[in-house]
Scaffold this motif. Structure first.
Motif, PDB file in Angstrom:
ATOM      1  N   PHE A 172       2.647  -5.909   0.146  1.00 50.25           N
ATOM      2  CA  PHE A 172       3.502  -5.022  -0.554  1.00 50.25           C
ATOM      3  C   PHE A 172       4.649  -6.232  -1.579  1.00 50.25           C
ATOM      4  CE2 PHE A 172       3.432   0.045   0.031  1.00 50.25           C
ATOM      5  CZ  PHE A 172       2.660  -1.087   1.046  1.00 50.25           C
ATOM      6  N   GLU A 188       7.039  -1.667  -3.962  1.00 53.10           N
ATOM      7  CA  GLU A 188       5.716  -1.356  -4.334  1.00 53.10           C
ATOM      8  C   GLU A 188       4.236  -2.064  -4.063  1.00 53.10           C
ATOM      9  OE1 GLU A 188       5.198  -1.837  -8.790  1.00 53.10           O
ATOM     10  OE2 GLU A 188       5.490  -4.223  -8.343  1.00 53.10           O
ATOM     11  N   GLY A 189       3.688  -1.245  -3.002  1.00 51.35           N
ATOM     12  CA  GLY A 189       2.351  -1.248  -3.537  1.00 51.35           C
ATOM     13  C   GLY A 189       1.535  -2.707  -4.330  1.00 51.35           C
ATOM     14  N   ALA A 192      -3.386  -2.880  -7.192  1.00 47.72           N
ATOM     15  CA  ALA A 192      -2.368  -1.848  -8.390  1.00 47.72           C
ATOM     16  C   ALA A 192      -2.839  -2.729  -9.765  1.00 47.72           C
ATOM     17  CB  ALA A 192      -0.574  -2.678  -7.944  1.00 47.72           C
ATOM     18  N   SER A 240      -1.121   8.572   1.669  1.00 46.09           N
ATOM     19  CA  SER A 240      -0.475   7.480   0.647  1.00 46.09           C
ATOM     20  C   SER A 240      -0.348   6.172   0.681  1.00 46.09           C
ATOM     21  CB  SER A 240       0.208   7.558  -0.848  1.00 46.09           C
ATOM     22  OG  SER A 240       0.002   6.677  -1.484  1.00 46.09           O
ATOM     23  N   TRP A 275      -0.206   3.838  -0.970  1.00 44.04           N
ATOM     24  CA  TRP A 275       0.720   3.346  -1.836  1.00 44.04           C
ATOM     25  C   TRP A 275       1.885   3.051  -1.555  1.00 44.04           C
ATOM     26  CZ3 TRP A 275      -1.829  -0.743  -3.359  1.00 44.04           C
ATOM     27  CH2 TRP A 275      -2.747  -0.674  -4.331  1.00 44.04           C
TER      28      TRP A 275
END
Length: 124
Positions: free
Chosen positions: A37, A46-47, A61, A104, A106
């Protein structure tokens, strides 16, 4: 509980490359996903790149697909993130994380174990 220690961050110019490493210890079957991340100043975490522990298939991503590669050396208990064609917008603190994900992959909230982070700075 999984312990994670990242290294490999630094400062590079746009277009350059870096490889991040994450040494994994205390590894248990309680985690089913592990990955990277990042968090830039003023932005949410964020991933970037994630893989299932039971399946080496990676997930990326959209912003890094084709430029970053996640891999793992089981003999060294180390997770890697090879970052090529770096851009200024890749500048962030990068974290290794592991967890028993039920939602999720993510979502940072799904990951219980985190490293301390390693800083990546890309200049234009």
């Amino acid at each position: 509980q999984v312990q994670l220690v990242e290294s490999g961050g630094g400062s590079v110019q746009a277009g350059g490359s870096l490889r991040l490493s994450c040494v994994v210890s205390g590894y248990t079957s309680s985690s089913n996903y592990i990955g990277w991340f990042r968090q830039a100043p003023g932005k949410e975490r964020e991933g970037v790149a994630i893989r299932s522990i039971g399946d080496p298939r990676p997930y990326y991503a959209g912003s890094v697909k084709g430029r970053f590669t996640i891999s793992q050396d089981n003999a060294k208990n180390t997770l890697y993130l090879q970052m090529n064609s770096l851009k200024p917008e890749d500048t962030a603190m990068y974290y290794c994380a592991a967890g028993r994900v039920t939602g999720s992959i993510w979502s940072p909230q799904e990951y219980r174990s985190w490293g301390q982070g390693t800083q990546v700075t890309v200049s234009s």
